[in-house]
Scaffold this motif. Structure first.
Motif, mmCIF file in Angstrom:
data_model
loop_
_atom_site.group_PDB
_atom_site.id
_atom_site.type_symbol
_atom_site.label_atom_id
_atom_site.label_comp_id
_atom_site.label_asym_id
_atom_site.label_seq_id
_atom_site.Cartn_x
_atom_site.Cartn_y
_atom_site.Cartn_z
ATOM 1 N N THR A 111 0.825 -1.209 0.000
ATOM 2 C CA THR A 111 0.000 0.000 0.000
ATOM 3 C C THR A 111 0.857 1.255 0.000
ATOM 4 O OG1 THR A 111 -1.789 -1.143 1.146
ATOM 5 C CG2 THR A 111 -1.790 1.260 1.275
ATOM 6 N N GLU A 112 1.886 1.285 0.829
ATOM 7 C CA GLU A 112 2.756 2.460 0.921
ATOM 8 C C GLU A 112 3.550 2.683 -0.362
ATOM 9 O OE1 GLU A 112 2.732 4.770 3.441
ATOM 10 O OE2 GLU A 112 0.996 3.566 4.001
ATOM 11 N N LEU A 113 4.007 1.616 -0.984
ATOM 12 C CA LEU A 113 4.762 1.740 -2.230
ATOM 13 C C LEU A 113 3.880 2.254 -3.365
ATOM 14 C CD1 LEU A 113 6.868 -1.494 -1.835
ATOM 15 C CD2 LEU A 113 7.808 0.831 -1.996
ATOM 16 N N ILE A 114 2.670 1.757 -3.449
ATOM 17 C CA ILE A 114 1.734 2.237 -4.467
ATOM 18 C C ILE A 114 1.398 3.704 -4.204
ATOM 19 C CG2 ILE A 114 -0.625 2.021 -5.346
ATOM 20 C CD1 ILE A 114 -0.274 -1.060 -4.978
ATOM 21 N N ARG A 115 1.177 4.048 -2.945
ATOM 22 C CA ARG A 115 0.889 5.434 -2.574
ATOM 23 C C ARG A 115 2.055 6.357 -2.959
ATOM 24 N NH1 ARG A 115 -0.699 5.588 3.210
ATOM 25 N NH2 ARG A 115 -2.626 4.777 2.373
ATOM 26 N N ALA A 116 3.281 5.830 -2.889
ATOM 27 C CA ALA A 116 4.466 6.619 -3.226
ATOM 28 C C ALA A 116 4.646 6.774 -4.736
ATOM 29 C CB ALA A 116 5.714 5.985 -2.620
ATOM 30 N N GLY A 117 3.860 6.043 -5.525
ATOM 31 C CA GLY A 117 3.922 6.206 -6.969
ATOM 32 C C GLY A 117 4.574 5.080 -7.740
ATOM 33 N N PHE A 118 4.834 3.960 -7.073
ATOM 34 C CA PHE A 118 5.373 2.805 -7.795
ATOM 35 C C PHE A 118 4.235 2.104 -8.526
ATOM 36 C CE2 PHE A 118 8.646 3.483 -4.630
ATOM 37 C CZ PHE A 118 9.813 3.183 -5.307
ATOM 38 N N PRO A 119 4.452 1.687 -9.777
ATOM 39 C CA PRO A 119 3.436 0.894 -10.473
ATOM 40 C C PRO A 119 3.167 -0.391 -9.693
ATOM 41 C CG PRO A 119 5.223 1.502 -11.968
ATOM 42 C CD PRO A 119 5.646 1.887 -10.583
ATOM 43 N N GLU A 120 1.972 -0.912 -9.826
ATOM 44 C CA GLU A 120 1.555 -2.055 -9.004
ATOM 45 C C GLU A 120 2.515 -3.245 -9.078
ATOM 46 O OE1 GLU A 120 -2.268 -4.973 -8.354
ATOM 47 O OE2 GLU A 120 -2.561 -3.043 -9.326
ATOM 48 N N GLN A 121 2.932 -3.640 -10.282
ATOM 49 C CA GLN A 121 3.809 -4.809 -10.408
ATOM 50 C C GLN A 121 5.151 -4.574 -9.715
ATOM 51 O OE1 GLN A 121 3.005 -7.868 -11.534
ATOM 52 N NE2 GLN A 121 5.013 -8.474 -10.792
ATOM 53 N N LEU A 122 5.708 -3.408 -9.894
ATOM 54 C CA LEU A 122 6.982 -3.075 -9.255
ATOM 55 C C LEU A 122 6.810 -2.981 -7.743
ATOM 56 C CD1 LEU A 122 9.934 -2.508 -9.766
ATOM 57 C CD2 LEU A 122 9.346 -0.111 -10.215
ATOM 58 N N ALA A 123 5.703 -2.419 -7.308
ATOM 59 C CA ALA A 123 5.411 -2.340 -5.873
ATOM 60 C C ALA A 123 5.290 -3.734 -5.265
ATOM 61 C CB ALA A 123 4.126 -1.546 -5.638
ATOM 62 N N LEU A 124 4.687 -4.657 -5.998
ATOM 63 C CA LEU A 124 4.590 -6.048 -5.520
ATOM 64 C C LEU A 124 5.970 -6.654 -5.327
ATOM 65 C CD1 LEU A 124 1.655 -7.395 -7.696
ATOM 66 C CD2 LEU A 124 1.753 -7.438 -5.199
ATOM 67 N N GLU A 125 6.840 -6.461 -6.297
ATOM 68 C CA GLU A 125 8.193 -7.012 -6.207
ATOM 69 C C GLU A 125 8.952 -6.420 -5.026
ATOM 70 O OE1 GLU A 125 10.240 -6.682 -9.969
ATOM 71 O OE2 GLU A 125 8.382 -7.169 -11.033
ATOM 72 N N LEU A 126 8.850 -5.109 -4.854
ATOM 73 C CA LEU A 126 9.565 -4.457 -3.751
ATOM 74 C C LEU A 126 8.969 -4.830 -2.398
ATOM 75 C CD1 LEU A 126 10.047 -0.918 -5.324
ATOM 76 C CD2 LEU A 126 11.794 -2.687 -5.021
#
Length: 67
Positions: free
Chosen positions: A23-38
């Motif tokens: 949730t925080e990574l997506i909120r920060a502007g990472f695309p969903e797939q990249l946010a999932l990986e991170l």
């Protein structure tokens, strides 16, 4: 007399942490797939990821720095 029963939360702590990180990574502007990986990579510093994005670093570049 009625008794209300709450359904137990079956998610464990690691699942809750993963969901929060995602949730925080997506909120920060990472695309969903990249946010999932991170989010899945527990060694990736979430605060560093958010800081990089807040300074204008493109998501893909931030991910390369963090991984």
């Amino acid at each position: 007399m009625s008794v209300e029963l709450e359904a137990p939360d079956l998610r464990n702590e690691s699942e809750l942490v993963f969901e929060w990180r995602l949730t925080e990574l997506i909120r920060a502007g990472f695309p969903e797939q990249l946010a999932l990986e991170l989010a899945f990579s527990s060694y990736v510093d979430l605060h560093a990821a958010i800081e990089l994005r807040s300074r204008g670093c493109p998501p893909e570049t931030a991910a390369r720095i963090l991984i």
